[in-house]
Design an enzyme around this catalytic site. Structure first.
Site, PDB file in Angstrom:
ATOM      1  N   LYS A 221      49.159 -37.696   0.369  1.00  0.00           N
ATOM      2  CA  LYS A 221      48.497 -36.402   0.264  1.00  0.00           C
ATOM      3  C   LYS A 221      46.644 -36.602   0.510  1.00  0.00           C
ATOM      4  O   LYS A 221      46.272 -37.470   0.170  1.00  0.00           O
ATOM      5  CB  LYS A 221      48.751 -35.516  -0.353  1.00  0.00           C
ATOM      6  CG  LYS A 221      49.971 -34.621  -0.377  1.00  0.00           C
ATOM      7  CD  LYS A 221      50.936 -34.111   1.195  1.00  0.00           C
ATOM      8  CE  LYS A 221      52.051 -34.144   1.826  1.00  0.00           C
ATOM      9  NZ  LYS A 221      53.297 -35.129   1.372  1.00  0.00           N
TER      10      LYS A 221
HETATM   11  C1  LIG Z   1      55.800 -29.562   3.899  1.00  0.00           C
HETATM   12  C2  LIG Z   1      55.649 -29.939   2.316  1.00  0.00           C
HETATM   13  N1  LIG Z   1      56.842 -29.595   1.117  1.00  0.00           N
HETATM   14  C3  LIG Z   1      57.255 -30.417   0.243  1.00  0.00           C
HETATM   15  C4  LIG Z   1      56.930 -31.293   0.262  1.00  0.00           C
HETATM   16  C5  LIG Z   1      56.905 -31.986  -1.106  1.00  0.00           C
HETATM   17  O1  LIG Z   1      55.868 -33.306  -1.582  1.00  0.00           O
HETATM   18  P1  LIG Z   1      56.894 -33.793  -2.810  1.00  0.00           P
HETATM   19  O2  LIG Z   1      57.240 -35.463  -1.848  1.00  0.00           O
HETATM   20  O3  LIG Z   1      55.036 -34.445  -3.479  1.00  0.00           O
HETATM   21  O4  LIG Z   1      57.678 -33.772  -3.873  1.00  0.00           O
HETATM   22  C6  LIG Z   1      55.687 -32.661   0.883  1.00  0.00           C
HETATM   23  C7  LIG Z   1      55.032 -33.652   0.981  1.00  0.00           C
HETATM   24  O5  LIG Z   1      55.826 -34.606   0.173  1.00  0.00           O
HETATM   25  C8  LIG Z   1      55.794 -31.601   2.521  1.00  0.00           C
HETATM   26  O6  LIG Z   1      55.352 -32.276   3.248  1.00  0.00           O
END
Ligand SMILES: Cc1ncc(COP(=O)(O)O)c(C=O)c1O
Length: 389
Positions: A221
Site C-alpha cells: 500500500k
Molecule cells: C480492496 C482491499 N480490501 C481489503 C484489503 C485487505 O487489507 P489487508 O491486506 O491489510 O488485510 C486490501 C488489501 O490488501 C484491498 O486491496
C-alpha cells in the site's frame, strides 16, 4: 505485431521512469528510509512492541488528523478493520451486504466472517468503483423497505443491511451519491478505503463518508506497517466499541482478566505502529510523487491507442496503482505475458468475486461494466520512483 511493439515500448517507458534497466520492476514496492529504521529500533529498545505503549495511540492520532476522521482505531490488517467495521455497522448473520465484484477477495471475506453474504452490483467505467446508478437501479427493482424500517431483498427475503463500496486502485467512487442512495434505502455505508489513503472526493478523504471506513497498511500500500489496518469513524461510541472488540473485549482492571463479550485479537502491535508513525511523515511527499508519476504515464499513453485511467471528475486520487485499458481480453493477456517476461511486473484486475467459487452463489445485479473492465485493464508499476527520505 503492432501490439508486441507496444509491449516493448511500454517496458522501456517503465524502465526509464524507474532508472532500472536489468532488475525486475515490481508493481508496488514499499519505501523505507533512515527514519523508519530508527522508529522500529526505538520501539524494540523501549520494550513496548506489543499492545502497550504510545506508538499505537500516536499512529491513530496521525491518521485521524491526516484524514479528518473523528477517530481512528488501528488493527492488525485491513481485513480485520473491515470485519469489525461491518460488525459495528450492525451486519448480522443471514444479512446481505451490497458490494462490487471488482475487488480484492478480502472485502468479501470480511462480509462472510460476519455470517452475511455479498450482493454484487456494477462499477462505473471511469471510477472502477461501485456505481451509484447500478446500486439505485438494483434496489428499485429488487428491494423494499418493510414495516421494520429495514431494506429487504424481495427475491431472497433477506435484509440488505449495508453497502460496502471500494475505491479501486485508489480512485474514489462517486461516494456522495452512493451515500445518498444508502440513506434513501436505510443502508449503512461502510467504505473499503484499503487502497485509497490520501485520495479525496469533493475535497474530503475517502473512508470518511460512511459511518465507518477501513484502511490497509499492507506492504504493497501507499504507506505500510508491514501488516496493519485502521478503522475510521466520526462516531465516538463506535470508535470505543472498535477498540474494545479489537482488544479481546477486555475490561480495564489493574490485574484481573475480565472480558465482557467475545472479542478479537485484532489490535495493531506497537512495533508496527512505530513504523506507521514514521511512514505517515512521508505520505504527503509520496502522494505528490505518485501523482507526478501518473501525469508522466498519462502523457506517454496519450501518444498510444491505449487509454490511461485518470482520476474521475471531482476526485484527487492517490494513484495507488496506475492502469490502462487494452482492447480485449486476448490483447490484455498477451501484453501481460510479454511485459512480465521482460521483467516489468504488470497485473490484471482481480478475478471478479462472482466468478470465485466461495462467492459464485451470491446474488448479483447487472455486471456489464465489471466484466468489460476486468477483460481489459492492466495495472502498471506504481511505486514512488525515488526512494529514501
Ligand atoms: C480492496 C482491499 N480490501 C481489503 C484489503 C485487505 O487489507 P489487508 O491486506 O491489510 O488485510 C486490501 C488489501 O490488501 C484491498 O486491496
Amino acid at each position: 505485431m503492432e501490439q508486441k511493439r507496444f509491449s516493448r515500448q511500454l517496458v522501456a517507458a517503465v524502465r526509464s521512469r524507474y532508472g532500472i534497466q536489468d532488475a525486475v520492476i515490481p508493481l508496488h514496492a514499499p519505501s523505507f528510509g533512515v527514519r523508519d529504521r530508527e522508529a522500529v529500533l526505538e520501539a524494540i529498545d523501549s520494550g513496548f512492541v506489543s499492545s502497550v505503549g504510545r506508538h499505537v495511540d500516536d499512529f491513530e492520532a496521525a491518521v485521524a488528523s491526516f484524514t479528518g476522521a473523528g477517530f481512528a482505531v488501528a488493527t492488525v490488517n485491513g481485513t480485520a478493520a473491515l470485519h469489525v467495521a461491518l460488525l459495528l455497522g450492525g451486519v448480522h448473520p443471514g444479512d446481505e451486504v451490497i458490494t462490487q465484484t471488482i475487488t480484492f477477495v478480502a472485502t468479501c471475506n470480511a462480509i462472510h466472517y460476519t455470517g452475511a453474504r455479498p450482493l454484487f452490483v456494477d462499477i462505473d467505467r471511469d471510477t472502477l468503483s461501485l456505481s451509484p446508478e447500478s446500486l439505485s437501479l438494483f434496489l428499485d427493482a429488487h428491494a423494499e423497505i418493510r414495516d421494520d424500517g429495514l431494506c429487504w431483498n424481495r427475491d431472497t427475503n433477506r435484509v440488505i443491511r449495508a453497502c460496502l463500496p471500494m475505491h479501486t486502485c485508489g480512485h474514489p467512487a462517486r461516494i456522495d451519491r452512493i451515500a445518498a442512495v444508502c440513506e434513501r434505502w436505510h443502508l449503512v455505508l461502510i467504505e473499503d478505503a484499503a487502497e485509497s489513503l490520501g485520495s479525496l472526493y469533493l475535497g474530503r478523504h475517502t473512508g470518511t463518508f460512511g459511518r465507518l471506513g477501513a484502511v490497509s497498511f499492507n506492504g504493497n500500500k501507499i504507506i505500510t506497517t508491514g501488516g496493519g489496518g485502521m478503522i475510521l469513524t466520526d462516531d465516538e461510541h463506535l470508535a470505543r466499541r472498535a477498540k474494545h472488540l479489537t482488544t479481546t473485549a477486555k475490561q480495564p482492571h489493574p490485574f484481573l482478566f475480565l472480558h465482557d463479550e467475545v472479542g478479537f485479537n485484532y489490535r495493531l502491535p506497537a512495533l508496527n505502529a512505530a513504523l506507521g508513525c514514521a511512514q505517515m511523515l512521508k505520505l504527503e511527499g509520496d502522494l505528490e510523487q505518485k501523482r507526478a508519476l501518473a501525469e508522466d504515464y498519462a502523457a506517454w499513453f496519450a501518444e498510444t491507442d491505449y487509454p490511461f485511467i485518470r482520476e474521475p471528475a471531482g476526485a484527487r486520487s492517490n494513484y495507488w496503482l496506475n492502469a490502462f485499458l487494452t482492447h480485449d481480453r486476448k490483447e490484455r493477456d498477451d501484453i501481460l505475458e510479454e511485459t512480465n517476461a521482460l521483467g516489468v511486473m504488470t497485473r490484471p484486475l482481480w478475478t471478479p468475486m462472482h466468478r470465485l467459487a466461495p462467492f459464485a452463489h451470491c446474488p448479483c445485479g447487472d455486471l456489464t461494466n465489471s466484466d468489460w473492465i476486468e477483460a481489459r485493464l492492466v495495472k502498471l508499476p506504481s511505486s514512488v520512483p525515488v526512494h529514501g527520505h
